[in-house]
Design an enzyme around this catalytic site. Structure first.
Site, PDB file in Angstrom:
ATOM      1  CG  ASN A 245      -1.872   1.172   1.263  1.00  0.00           C
ATOM      2  OD1 ASN A 245      -1.839   2.053   0.402  1.00  0.00           O
ATOM      3  ND2 ASN A 245      -2.715   1.220   2.277  1.00  0.00           N
TER       4      ASN A 245
ATOM      5  NE  ARG B 153      -6.298   2.172  -0.102  1.00  0.00           N
ATOM      6  CZ  ARG B 153      -6.220   3.369   0.473  1.00  0.00           C
ATOM      7  NH1 ARG B 153      -5.056   3.796   0.928  1.00  0.00           N
ATOM      8  NH2 ARG B 153      -7.284   4.131   0.601  1.00  0.00           N
TER       9      ARG B 153
ATOM     10  CG  HIS C  63     -12.193   4.906   2.765  1.00  0.00           C
ATOM     11  ND1 HIS C  63     -12.715   6.070   3.275  1.00  0.00           N
ATOM     12  CD2 HIS C  63     -10.850   5.069   2.796  1.00  0.00           C
ATOM     13  CE1 HIS C  63     -11.734   6.905   3.594  1.00  0.00           C
ATOM     14  NE2 HIS C  63     -10.597   6.313   3.318  1.00  0.00           N
TER      15      HIS C  63
ATOM     16  NE  ARG D 160      -7.982  13.337   2.137  1.00  0.00           N
ATOM     17  CZ  ARG D 160      -8.088  12.026   1.983  1.00  0.00           C
ATOM     18  NH1 ARG D 160      -8.920  11.546   1.068  1.00  0.00           N
ATOM     19  NH2 ARG D 160      -7.403  11.197   2.742  1.00  0.00           N
TER      20      ARG D 160
ATOM     21  CD  GLU E 167      -8.178  -0.032   4.198  1.00  0.00           C
ATOM     22  OE1 GLU E 167      -8.660   0.778   3.390  1.00  0.00           O
ATOM     23  OE2 GLU E 167      -7.357   0.276   5.086  1.00  0.00           O
TER      24      GLU E 167
END
Length: 400
Positions: A9, A93, A181, A241, A379
């Site tokens: 990742n 990912r 996600h 963000r 994940e």
């Protein structure tokens, strides 16, 4: 010699990794870790499944190790510590798969070229996700690599949930609500079934709350709606963000403040959210411990927006059977979970304070009409599962 699958990742200045041994139908983690600050003061640490340090290294300040250098160090570790295992593939990912990629795929040069088209849609993630893939295609073209997409889980949403009210000349170019996600949501949806089969077969909202935050409405394991849209800057306020923003604000910034596109991009991706509101930090732990009024305002806004989005997602589902918290803030933020659950009392959520304080997994009372859960995401395991499934396909050749 047993087969192993590596999971990578890659972020803008980091490379997280895991190594899984394939034990029949099971995948067992052997090592996980990360290399961070790759372009300033690189640090590398790898730990075994019990958390014991297997390898740790730091480079002098000013070293530009980059993703390639981090891969070099990781390959050296794997050769020295895990030579008895056969690396059969690597799962990655990849944040954006566009409308074209609804399932994980075996990667080659043509696939990489196609995925580069989505860089403008995820400028903070996509280039870095693809960097180690391209590097490994040159180093080991025989080694299978699989791209697993954060957008794929949402591709089965109803068309109306993906649509913007824009002319077809625009939406036809792929301007739609993608959602992100997805690997986390896919894992949690499966894990919920082990805790609450009825809720997993019904209507749930999963709150993936971390430095990047989003929420997803899931009906019987299928994504119905999500807070992130065309890009990963939409929806909830996040660490840096801004989340949902009236497009008129962007026009104002450009017309009145004379900000160019790159300045606006930096503002909404790197200077807003919890950091922008608080002026203190992008870290929720720091804000919760701060006495600064603006830190409190940032937390209040975050909780308020979660509540509003929860109501919207419950409406998309036509009701709610379960609320699930996951990711860094969701899994560890006791006080924040309490506030969200108390605000959701109108949806039938009745918090059990003691269960919440202990981390659950169920944090609501026995009589709560809607149950709330804390389920850690994974994940990396989801990527490893997808990678093994793709490599077991009829058209895949596995390298030793």
């Amino acid at each position: 010699m047993s087969d192993v699958i590596a999971v990578l990742n890659a972020g803008s200045s980091s490379l997280k990794f895991s190594l899984f041994r394939a034990d029949g139908d099971d995948l067992t983690v052997l090592v996980r870790g990360q290399a961070e600050s790759l372009f300033s003061t690189p640090r590398f640490v790898a730990r075994d499944a019990q958390g014991a340090v297997l390898d740790e290294h730091a480079w002098p300040q000013g070293t530009s190790l980059g993703h390639a250098g981090a891969l070099d160090h990781l390959v050296g570790l794997l050769r020295s510590r895990f030579a008895q295992h056969a690396l059969v593939g690597i799962g990655h990912r990849v944040v954006h798969g566009g409308a074209e990629y609804a399932v994980p795929v075996r990667v080659d040069a043509d696939i990489v070229k196609a995925l580069e088209k989505f860089v403008p849609l995820a400028p903070l993630h996509q280039p870095h996700n693809l960097a180690p893939i391209k590097d490994l295609l040159l180093r080991r073209p025989d080694l299978p690599q699989v791209a697993c997409f954060d957008t794929a889980f949402h591709r089965r949403q109803p068309p109306v949930a993906q649509a913007f009210a824009l002319p077809k000349s625009i939406t036809g170019r792929g301007v739609l609500r993608y959602g992100f996600h997805g690997l986390s949501y896919e894992y949690v949806a499966g894990a919920l079934d082990r805790h609450d089969a009825a809720a997993a077969a019904g209507r749930s909202v999963v709150a993936h709350l971390g430095n990047g935050s989003s929420m997803c409405a899931i009906d019987a394991g299928r994504s119905v709606a999500s807070t992130m849209g065309f890009t990963a800057v939409d929806g909830l306020p996040m660490g840096t963000r801004c989340g949902s923003l009236d497009p008129g604000v962007v026009l104002y910034l450009m017309d009145e403040l004379k900000m160019d596109v790159r300045a606006v991009e930096k503002l909404i991706y790197q200077q807003s959210g919890l950091l922008g509101v608080s002026g203190v930090s992008s870290d929720m732990r720091t804000l919760l411990a701060s006495d600064a009024p603006d830190a409190k305002a940032a937390v209040d806004l975050y909780v308020y927006r979660i509540g509003r989005e929860l109501g919207s997602l419950a409406a998309a589902l036509g009701g709610l059977d379960a609320l699930v918290f996951t990711a860094g803030i969701g899994e560890n933020g006791v006080a924040l979970r309490e506030r969200v659950c108390r605000d959701a009392a109108w949806l039938g959520v009745e918090l059990d304070p003691a269960a919440n304080a202990s981390g659950g997994p169920c944090i609501t009372t026995a009589g709560s009409r809607t149950r709330a859960w804390v389920i850690p995401t994974n994940e990396e395991l989801m990527i490893a599962r997808h990678t093994r499934r793709v490599l077991a396909g009829p058209n895949s050749k596995v390298a030793a």
